[in-house]
Every structure is written in C-alpha cells, then in structure tokens.
Design an enzyme around this catalytic site. Structure first.
Site, short mmCIF file in Angstrom:
data_model
loop_
_atom_site.label_atom_id
_atom_site.label_comp_id
_atom_site.label_asym_id
_atom_site.label_seq_id
_atom_site.Cartn_x
_atom_site.Cartn_y
_atom_site.Cartn_z
N ASN A 115 82.96 12.00 -10.30
CA ASN A 115 83.06 11.81 -11.67
C ASN A 115 81.56 13.07 -12.32
O ASN A 115 80.50 12.41 -11.92
CB ASN A 115 82.77 10.82 -12.94
CG ASN A 115 82.30 10.90 -14.43
OD1 ASN A 115 82.46 12.13 -14.95
ND2 ASN A 115 82.10 9.50 -15.13
N TRP A 116 82.06 13.79 -12.44
CA TRP A 116 80.81 15.03 -12.50
C TRP A 116 80.21 15.24 -13.71
O TRP A 116 79.45 15.73 -14.16
CB TRP A 116 81.39 16.00 -11.72
CG TRP A 116 81.53 16.98 -10.88
CD1 TRP A 116 81.57 15.80 -9.76
CD2 TRP A 116 82.27 17.70 -10.56
NE1 TRP A 116 82.59 15.96 -8.53
CE2 TRP A 116 82.75 17.71 -8.69
CE3 TRP A 116 82.78 19.20 -10.88
CZ2 TRP A 116 83.19 18.23 -7.60
CZ3 TRP A 116 84.02 20.31 -9.60
CH2 TRP A 116 83.34 19.75 -8.34
N LYS A 117 80.52 14.14 -14.92
CA LYS A 117 79.75 14.21 -16.27
C LYS A 117 79.90 16.12 -17.05
O LYS A 117 80.53 16.86 -15.77
CB LYS A 117 78.86 13.66 -16.08
CG LYS A 117 79.31 12.09 -15.81
CD LYS A 117 78.13 11.29 -16.04
CE LYS A 117 78.40 9.80 -15.20
NZ LYS A 117 77.56 8.48 -14.69
N GLY A 147 79.50 8.58 -9.59
CA GLY A 147 78.99 9.10 -10.61
C GLY A 147 77.88 10.39 -9.73
O GLY A 147 78.14 11.63 -9.10
N GLY A 148 76.55 10.47 -10.04
CA GLY A 148 75.63 10.93 -9.61
C GLY A 148 75.79 11.69 -8.09
O GLY A 148 75.52 13.08 -7.68
N SER A 206 76.17 3.68 -8.76
CA SER A 206 75.43 4.22 -8.45
C SER A 206 75.83 3.54 -6.54
O SER A 206 75.07 3.36 -5.53
CB SER A 206 73.87 2.73 -8.44
OG SER A 206 73.38 3.16 -9.59
N GLY A 231 73.95 5.16 -12.60
CA GLY A 231 73.38 5.77 -12.52
C GLY A 231 71.83 4.97 -12.93
O GLY A 231 70.58 5.81 -13.38
N GLU A 245 80.07 5.61 -20.73
CA GLU A 245 79.54 5.95 -21.47
C GLU A 245 80.27 6.61 -22.92
O GLU A 245 79.74 6.36 -23.67
CB GLU A 245 78.94 8.02 -20.67
CG GLU A 245 77.86 7.41 -19.78
CD GLU A 245 77.86 8.17 -18.45
OE1 GLU A 245 77.93 9.26 -18.41
OE2 GLU A 245 77.47 7.80 -17.26
N GLU A 270 83.44 -0.91 -13.18
CA GLU A 270 82.18 -0.44 -13.41
C GLU A 270 81.46 -1.31 -14.54
O GLU A 270 81.49 -1.07 -15.83
CB GLU A 270 82.34 0.66 -14.00
CG GLU A 270 83.16 1.76 -13.22
CD GLU A 270 82.47 2.68 -13.43
OE1 GLU A 270 82.26 3.92 -12.09
OE2 GLU A 270 82.01 4.05 -14.86
N HIS A 274 85.49 5.14 -19.44
CA HIS A 274 84.62 4.77 -19.27
C HIS A 274 82.97 4.35 -20.25
O HIS A 274 83.43 4.78 -21.06
CB HIS A 274 84.04 6.49 -19.55
CG HIS A 274 82.18 6.87 -18.13
ND1 HIS A 274 81.50 6.71 -18.80
CD2 HIS A 274 82.67 6.36 -16.47
CE1 HIS A 274 80.50 6.27 -16.97
NE2 HIS A 274 81.43 6.55 -16.28
C1 PEP Z 1 79.74 6.87 -13.49
O1 PEP Z 1 79.35 7.16 -14.26
O2 PEP Z 1 81.32 6.58 -13.48
C2 PEP Z 1 79.07 6.22 -12.31
C3 PEP Z 1 79.17 5.53 -11.69
O3 PEP Z 1 78.04 6.48 -11.93
P1 PEP Z 1 76.46 6.80 -10.76
O4 PEP Z 1 77.30 6.73 -9.38
O5 PEP Z 1 76.12 7.77 -11.15
O6 PEP Z 1 76.25 5.52 -11.47
#
Ligand code: PEP
Length: 260
Positions: free
Chosen positions: A12-14, A236-237, A215, A176, A102, A170, A100
C-alpha cells in the site's frame, strides 16, 4: 499459511511519490523477482490513483499485479473527485483496498460504506482487500476479538468466497508505528477472524485469505508469515523500498523458515 491458500503480499503505497518514482519502483521489484523464480506469493502493489496507469504499464510482463487504494461504492454518478471500481478495472487493476483505517478515521467511513465499496469492487470483477482491526483503546479494553468480529459481520458483504474476497487484519495501533502484536496475539486474532468468516459464510470461507498488516518489515516478516492462519501481508512503509518489499515477498516462501 496453509496448503490451498496462496500467500498474497500487497504493498500500500499510500499518497507517496510521482509517476516516475512508482514506475522505477516496479521495475526494481520486477528485477529482484526475476532472480527469485518460483516464489509462491501473489504480489500486488497499490499505487496512488494517478499513478496506476504508469504502474500497470511498468508491470506488464512481470508477475506484479496492481490494485487501487480505495473506490466509491457506486459504479458511476455525480461524485466529484471520486474513482469507481469499474474505472480501476479499466486501468488494469485486479484488487482494491477498502476500509483502510486511514479512510475510516480520516474520512469517517463506517462499516456499511466499507461493505458497499467491497460489493462495488466485486461487481466490477475485482477483489476487495477489506481492512479490519482494533484501536489501541479497544485492545487495552480486551475488545480486539469482539471488534474484529463486528467488523467482519458489518464490513464484509454477503456472498463471500475465497475467490472474491481478501481480509486484512490491521491493528490500527500497529500501522506506521513500528509496533506489532506478539506472534501469539496475531495467531489468536487470525484464528478468530477465520472462525467468524466460517460461522458467517460456511465451511468454504476457511479458504478466504487473511493478511496481517501493521509495521511488517523484512526483520519481522518471517515469523509473522509462518503463523498458520496468516496468508500474507498488507505492507505500508516497507513497500516503498523495492528491496524491503522483495525481502518480505521472499519471507512468504517455504524456504524462508530455513534461515531468512
Ligand atoms: C498500512 O497502512 O496498511 C500498513 C500496514 O502500514 P505500515 O506497514 O507502514 O504499518
């Protein structure tokens, strides 16, 4: 992971990067994947909407599939600024993330809207990756399993099968933050989610893939992805670095437990 459920690693590149960054990231990932033929995982990247066309082009001829990060619950209409599931299908997407945390937190999206979006994704011939997960306050109150159960009931549309739905567990507090649940907590949540899916949709729903997200990094991916009811990850990150994302893809393979 269990036989019969193909692991899925989704990035997920956001809201990051521009077309050139995203295309280069896909090309780098494709180069790494070429040197690792036989990885069992299905690999998906979800760029910002404006970059999907460029990423689909860059991913052509590679095993990398492309997904959207969100869509509207209606296929068309007077919804200024929104993107529909048929539009994502038209661009070449195969998956769409919905619900998600967010989106739930920043855009006030509730379970009913998430279910409508997931249904719209299916109607367009794509597969929703439906996100659920508890907040820190809910976990501290001992409510994590109950919250996930309620979200399964209210965010996942009728007619769910292994072919038409992916769930991403999640925990909101892990996204994050660099914090993750323990392996035991992840195992408990995934087992509870699978049991709830089977309770609601019947025995075949045991085949629905349930991803872990929050994470996940190359350093912790191996043990998480080896949990019996974890069928992959939503990243994500760490998905913004091709080498890190590739390392997580490798950790989903059977050889990973031997030393990765
Ligand atoms: C996400 O936003 O779906 C996610 C898992 O982010 P991160 O891996 O950065 O925690």
């Amino acid at each position: 992971m269990q036989p019969g459920r193909r692991p899925l690693i989704a990035g997920n590149w956001k809201m990051n990067g521009l077309k050139a960054d995203s295309s280069a990231r896909v090309r780098n990932l494709a180069t790494l994947l070429r040197g690792a033929a036989g990885l069992p995982a299905e690999i998906v990247v979800c760029p910002p909407a404006t970059q999907i066309a460029a990423v689909v082009e860059a991913a052509a001829g590679t095993p990398i599939l492309v997904g959207g990060q969100d869509c509207h619950g209606q296929p068309k209409g007077a919804h200024t600024g929104d993107v529909s599931a048929p539009m994502l299908a038209d661009l070449g997407c195969r998956y769409v993330i919905v619900g998600h945390s967010e989106r739930r937190a920043n855009h006030g999206e509730g379970d009913a809207l998430v279910a409508a979006k997931a249904a719209a994704v299916r109607a367009a011939g794509l597969v929703p990756i439906i996100c659920i997960g508890e907040t820190a306050a809910e976990r501290n109150a001992g409510q994590a399993v109950a919250v996930a159960g309620r979200q399964i009931d209210a965010s996942v549309p009728a007619g769910t099968t292994p072919a038409n739905t992916v769930i991403a567990y999640e925990p909101v507090w892990a996204i994050g933050t660099g914090r993750t649940p323990t392996i035991e907590e992840i195992a408990e949540m995934h087992a509870a989610i699978r049991a709830r899916l089977v309770g609601r949709f019947g025995a075949p729903a045991a085949g629905v893939r349930v991803l872990y997200g929050g994470s996940m990094k190359p350093e912790n991916a191996g043990p998480i992805l080896q949990v019996a009811d974890v069928d992959g990850g939503l990243i994500g990150g760490a998905s913004l670095e091709a080498a890190d994302f590739f390392a997580i893809c490798r950790a989903s393979g059977p050889e990973a437990s031997a030393g990765d």
